[in-house]
Design an enzyme around this catalytic site. Structure first.
Site, PDB file in Angstrom:
ATOM      1  N   CYS A  26       0.456  -1.208  -0.182  1.00  0.00           N
ATOM      2  CA  CYS A  26      -0.108  -0.201   0.366  1.00  0.00           C
ATOM      3  C   CYS A  26       1.443   1.282   0.682  1.00  0.00           C
ATOM      4  CB  CYS A  26      -0.907  -0.094   1.618  1.00  0.00           C
ATOM      5  SG  CYS A  26      -2.331   1.132   1.277  1.00  0.00           S
TER       6      CYS A  26
ATOM      7  N   HIS B 141      -3.863  -5.187   1.248  1.00  0.00           N
ATOM      8  CA  HIS B 141      -3.074  -5.600   2.947  1.00  0.00           C
ATOM      9  C   HIS B 141      -2.681  -7.382   2.979  1.00  0.00           C
ATOM     10  CE1 HIS B 141      -1.876  -1.789   3.745  1.00  0.00           C
ATOM     11  NE2 HIS B 141      -3.199  -1.474   2.615  1.00  0.00           N
TER      12      HIS B 141
ATOM     13  N   GLU C 251      -0.764  -8.655   5.088  1.00  0.00           N
ATOM     14  CA  GLU C 251      -0.343  -8.273   7.012  1.00  0.00           C
ATOM     15  C   GLU C 251      -1.797  -8.342   7.490  1.00  0.00           C
ATOM     16  OE1 GLU C 251      -0.616  -6.326   5.038  1.00  0.00           O
ATOM     17  OE2 GLU C 251      -0.852  -3.810   6.101  1.00  0.00           O
TER      18      GLU C 251
END
Lengths: 226, 81
Positions: free
Chosen positions: A85, A194, A196
């Site tokens: 990002c 994302h 994560e």
């Protein structure tokens, strides 16, 4: 294996990135934007957020942080580097990968669970996936529209450097549905959604994102980026 | 004292959603003159005395490295008294 996670002023997702590293079996090392060296890490993640308030252009000021100097040199030498990002935006501003991220076509901030297709499973960060595997991970950005000139786009397509593409409707106006790209060597990856935030179904839409973090550990165990 | 003005605009081929949103808002207010709107950034840089050619070259260097992203943007540099 030590994976550095850089925190710039305004970074948001550093803790989740460090958590994902630990969940994959690695050791997460905190790096600060003002650090002049990389504390002996084997790979680095530039996490998401709004570094320097997105002033000027997203990633434009972070790109000149002290930590970026040793980081750029190490990545150019083959150290695995993942920009997620805002981290993707920093990679683009640092010209470590081609192109730029611009305002979403529809101008709205996006926050959704997005299906992406992993199309290159050779990179340091994607080798745990099956080719064309579809995964669901969060996508949240205001400036995620990947843009580059026609020549660059042709080169990225021709060399298989588009590592992930959005599936379904184009969420932000990115050229050719690009969600992530890699450099020529395959050690640097920029990714808009994302992984994560998707390492455990309890706290995310899936555990699909974990593959990015297990990939880099696999790469490092095998002796670095190819 | 003089002001060096750096104007930064998205390249013509890069989609400008902000400009498009402004262009769409104008007719809602009854302004019918615009066929297109592009939005950019303007930097006003104050320097002592009249800028020298060397100073302007430095500003152009800074504009290329920091103030603009040459992948998606063009810039112009001029002096305002």
């Amino acid at each position: 294996m030590k994976i550095g996670v850089v925190t710039f002023p305004g970074t948001l997702d550093d803790r989740d990135a460090a958590r994902a590293v630990r969940a994959a079996g690695g050791e997460a090392i905190e790096l600060w934007h003002d650090d002049a060296e990389l504390k002996g890490v084997d790979a680095v993640i530039l996490p998401g957020g709004f570094s320097y308030g997105d002033y000027l252009r997203c990633g434009a000021i972070s790109r000149f942080s002290p930590v970026m100097e040793p980081l750029i040199a190490a990545a150019q030498g083959g150290m695995p580097l993942l920009g997620i990002c805002n981290g993707f935006q920093v990679l683009a501003e640092a010209h470590l990968i081609p192109g730029a991220l611009t305002r979403n076509q529809h101008l709205h901030f996006l926050c959704t669970d997005q299906t992406i297709r992993i199309e290159n499973t050779e990179t340091a960060w994607t080798n745990s996936f099956r080719e064309n595997q579809e995964i669901v991970i969060p996508l949240k950005n205001g400036e995620g529209s990947y843009q580059c000139d026609d020549e660059t786009l042709k080169m990225l397509e021709g060399e298989g450097r588009i590592i992930a593409r959005y599936v379904g409707e184009n969420p932000n106006g990115s050229r050719n549905l690009i969600a992530g790209i890699t450099n020529e060597r395959g050690n640097i990856v920029g990714l808009m959604p994302h992984p994560e935030h998707a390492i455990n179904p309890l706290t995310g839409p899936s555990a699909d994102g974990l593959g990015f973090f297990t990939s880099v550990l696999k790469t490092l165990v095998a002796g670095g980026a190819k | 004292m003089a002001t060096i003005v750096v104007d930064v605009m998205l390249k013509p081929e890069i989609l400008d959603p902000q400009g498009k949103a402004v262009a769409a808002a104008l007719p809602r207010l009854g302004f019918a003159f615009a066929t297109d709107v592009r939005q950019g950034k303007r930097f006003e840089i104050t320097v002592e005395g009249d800028p020298t050619e060397a100073q302007l070259a430095e500003v152009r260097d800074a504009a290329e490295k920091l103030l603009s992203n040459p992948v998606i943007e063009n810039f112009t540099v001029r002096v305002e008294k």
